[in-house]
Design a protein around this motif. Structure first.
Motif, mmCIF file in Angstrom:
data_model
loop_
_atom_site.group_PDB
_atom_site.id
_atom_site.type_symbol
_atom_site.label_atom_id
_atom_site.label_comp_id
_atom_site.label_asym_id
_atom_site.label_seq_id
_atom_site.Cartn_x
_atom_site.Cartn_y
_atom_site.Cartn_z
ATOM 1 N N ILE A 84 1.160 -1.296 -0.277
ATOM 2 C CA ILE A 84 0.065 0.249 0.022
ATOM 3 C C ILE A 84 0.832 1.356 -0.008
ATOM 4 O O ILE A 84 0.465 2.386 -1.045
ATOM 5 N N VAL A 85 1.847 0.989 0.540
ATOM 6 C CA VAL A 85 2.872 1.953 1.248
ATOM 7 C C VAL A 85 3.792 2.951 -0.312
ATOM 8 O O VAL A 85 4.013 3.572 -1.108
ATOM 9 N N ALA A 86 4.204 1.351 -0.758
ATOM 10 C CA ALA A 86 4.612 1.833 -2.667
ATOM 11 C C ALA A 86 4.024 2.016 -3.635
ATOM 12 O O ALA A 86 3.912 3.345 -4.318
ATOM 13 N N ALA A 87 2.135 1.727 -3.537
ATOM 14 C CA ALA A 87 1.774 2.027 -4.172
ATOM 15 C C ALA A 87 1.171 3.582 -4.263
ATOM 16 O O ALA A 87 1.180 4.835 -5.278
ATOM 17 N N LEU A 88 0.931 4.004 -2.828
ATOM 18 C CA LEU A 88 1.018 5.570 -2.796
ATOM 19 C C LEU A 88 2.924 6.664 -3.151
ATOM 20 O O LEU A 88 2.475 7.260 -3.631
ATOM 21 N N ILE A 89 3.561 6.188 -2.629
ATOM 22 C CA ILE A 89 5.189 6.434 -3.268
ATOM 23 C C ILE A 89 4.760 6.780 -5.191
ATOM 24 O O ILE A 89 5.373 7.628 -5.282
ATOM 25 N N PHE A 90 3.892 5.827 -5.475
ATOM 26 C CA PHE A 90 4.664 5.728 -6.889
ATOM 27 C C PHE A 90 3.557 6.460 -6.883
ATOM 28 O O PHE A 90 3.907 7.455 -8.318
ATOM 29 N N ARG A 91 1.671 6.555 -6.791
ATOM 30 C CA ARG A 91 1.256 7.541 -7.194
ATOM 31 C C ARG A 91 1.611 9.363 -6.962
ATOM 32 O O ARG A 91 1.061 9.500 -7.701
ATOM 33 N N ARG A 92 2.413 9.642 -5.148
ATOM 34 C CA ARG A 92 2.046 10.896 -5.168
ATOM 35 C C ARG A 92 3.758 11.334 -5.969
ATOM 36 O O ARG A 92 3.758 12.922 -5.713
ATOM 37 N N LEU A 93 4.606 10.505 -5.716
ATOM 38 C CA LEU A 93 6.034 10.831 -6.255
ATOM 39 C C LEU A 93 6.701 10.948 -7.236
ATOM 40 O O LEU A 93 6.776 11.446 -8.264
ATOM 41 N N ALA A 94 6.305 9.347 -7.847
ATOM 42 C CA ALA A 94 7.466 8.584 -8.989
ATOM 43 C C ALA A 94 5.760 9.478 -9.993
ATOM 44 O O ALA A 94 6.832 9.605 -11.285
ATOM 45 N N GLU A 95 4.866 8.758 -10.235
ATOM 46 C CA GLU A 95 4.213 9.032 -11.081
ATOM 47 C C GLU A 95 4.449 10.508 -12.503
ATOM 48 O O GLU A 95 4.539 10.620 -13.037
ATOM 49 N N PRO A 96 4.123 11.731 -10.878
ATOM 50 C CA PRO A 96 4.107 12.619 -10.979
ATOM 51 C C PRO A 96 5.422 13.163 -11.673
ATOM 52 O O PRO A 96 5.538 13.848 -13.030
ATOM 53 N N THR A 97 6.600 13.029 -10.947
ATOM 54 C CA THR A 97 7.504 13.358 -11.338
ATOM 55 C C THR A 97 8.477 12.536 -13.212
ATOM 56 O O THR A 97 8.690 13.623 -13.959
ATOM 57 N N LEU A 98 7.421 11.702 -13.351
ATOM 58 C CA LEU A 98 7.870 10.434 -14.431
ATOM 59 C C LEU A 98 7.159 11.811 -15.436
ATOM 60 O O LEU A 98 7.465 12.441 -16.548
ATOM 61 N N ASP A 99 5.310 12.192 -15.673
ATOM 62 C CA ASP A 99 5.097 12.867 -16.129
ATOM 63 C C ASP A 99 5.818 14.005 -16.811
ATOM 64 O O ASP A 99 5.616 14.707 -17.952
ATOM 65 N N GLU A 100 6.250 15.646 -15.127
ATOM 66 C CA GLU A 100 7.037 16.213 -15.709
ATOM 67 C C GLU A 100 7.992 15.765 -16.418
ATOM 68 O O GLU A 100 8.813 16.904 -16.736
ATOM 69 N N LEU A 101 8.849 15.150 -16.235
ATOM 70 C CA LEU A 101 10.424 14.657 -17.149
ATOM 71 C C LEU A 101 9.853 14.604 -18.606
ATOM 72 O O LEU A 101 10.860 15.346 -19.714
ATOM 73 N N CYS A 102 8.794 13.704 -18.530
ATOM 74 C CA CYS A 102 8.356 13.445 -19.684
ATOM 75 C C CYS A 102 8.202 14.263 -21.268
ATOM 76 O O CYS A 102 8.103 14.702 -21.964
ATOM 77 N N GLN A 103 6.956 15.455 -20.070
ATOM 78 C CA GLN A 103 6.925 16.166 -20.678
ATOM 79 C C GLN A 103 7.978 17.445 -21.038
ATOM 80 O O GLN A 103 8.149 18.276 -21.764
ATOM 81 N N HIS A 104 9.083 17.741 -20.039
ATOM 82 C CA HIS A 104 10.065 18.515 -20.762
ATOM 83 C C HIS A 104 10.533 17.763 -21.302
ATOM 84 O O HIS A 104 11.273 18.872 -22.152
ATOM 85 N N TRP A 105 10.808 16.701 -21.702
ATOM 86 C CA TRP A 105 11.329 15.404 -22.823
ATOM 87 C C TRP A 105 11.143 16.419 -24.367
ATOM 88 O O TRP A 105 11.847 16.101 -25.087
ATOM 89 N N ARG A 106 9.052 15.947 -24.235
ATOM 90 C CA ARG A 106 9.193 16.124 -25.353
ATOM 91 C C ARG A 106 9.012 17.243 -25.729
ATOM 92 O O ARG A 106 9.352 18.412 -27.632
ATOM 93 N N ASP A 107 9.262 18.387 -24.531
ATOM 94 C CA ASP A 107 9.378 19.968 -25.207
ATOM 95 C C ASP A 107 10.390 19.857 -26.391
ATOM 96 O O ASP A 107 10.785 21.036 -27.332
ATOM 97 N N ARG A 108 11.945 19.939 -25.116
ATOM 98 C CA ARG A 108 13.286 20.332 -25.347
ATOM 99 C C ARG A 108 13.416 19.287 -27.039
ATOM 100 O O ARG A 108 13.693 20.354 -28.107
ATOM 101 N N LEU A 109 12.613 18.198 -27.013
ATOM 102 C CA LEU A 109 12.543 17.531 -28.500
ATOM 103 C C LEU A 109 12.264 18.344 -29.496
ATOM 104 O O LEU A 109 12.722 18.361 -30.875
ATOM 105 N N ALA A 110 11.101 18.949 -29.523
ATOM 106 C CA ALA A 110 10.671 19.837 -30.140
ATOM 107 C C ALA A 110 11.064 20.787 -30.830
ATOM 108 O O ALA A 110 11.299 21.464 -31.936
ATOM 109 N N THR A 111 11.882 21.074 -29.551
ATOM 110 C CA THR A 111 13.546 22.751 -29.903
ATOM 111 C C THR A 111 13.848 21.951 -30.552
ATOM 112 O O THR A 111 13.848 22.632 -31.364
#
Length: 153
Positions: free
Chosen positions: A119-146
């Motif tokens: 349960i704790v792992a799922a919370l850690i993933f959902r609250r920390l890892a997933e949003p961080t990965l989402d932001e990283l991916c968006q930054h990566w896509r923006d950089r590739l477009a540039t």
């Protein structure tokens, strides 16, 4: 088993690129790495003589390969296509595998009971890892477009 010599070569390349960056930006180091990538491809393919590929050709080749690898890595880690998701699962990078790894660390490293750790792992993933990965991916896509826009100018 990892090839230690290969790991050392990669570290030496990264260290040299960082030295060339001079702490200002990564352009000098990137340019050097692109040239080295072109040289490595030339050597791997057995292309003979300097007449085949000039320094500028090697640099351009390295730049194209680096852009392609970056684009493919972005699709692999951030892509929403079914084949991207399947590739992540095959490589053990899907959500459930990551949550399982976090659970294992919580159980073995911290001694938390497995049921609670899951349960704790799922919370850690959902609250920390997933949003961080989402932001990283968006930054990566923006950089590739540039980078793509600059390459077409």
């Amino acid at each position: 088993m990892q090839d230690t010599r290969s790991d050392q070569n990669v570290l030496a390349l990264v260290a040299t690129a960082l030295e060339r960056d001079d702490g200002v930006d990564s352009q000098a180091g990137d340019a050097w790495l692109e040239l080295e990538l072109g040289r490595a491809v030339k050597a791997q393919k057995g292309l003979a003589g300097p007449a085949v590929l000039s320094r500028d050709d090697l640099s351009a080749l390295g730049k194209r390969i680096a852009r392609r690898l970056t684009r493919e890595a972005c699709k692999l880690l951030c892509g929403e296509a079914p084949e991207d998701k399947e590739d992540r699962k095959t490589l053990g990078l899907d959500d459930m595998t990551v949550i399982g790894a976090i659970t294992a660390v919580l159980v073995s490293g911290l001694g938390i009971a497995p049921g609670i750790a899951a349960i704790v792992a799922a919370l850690i993933f959902r609250r920390l890892a997933e949003p961080t990965l989402d932001e990283l991916c968006q930054h990566w896509r923006d950089r590739l477009a540039t980078v793509d826009a600059l390459a077409q100018q």
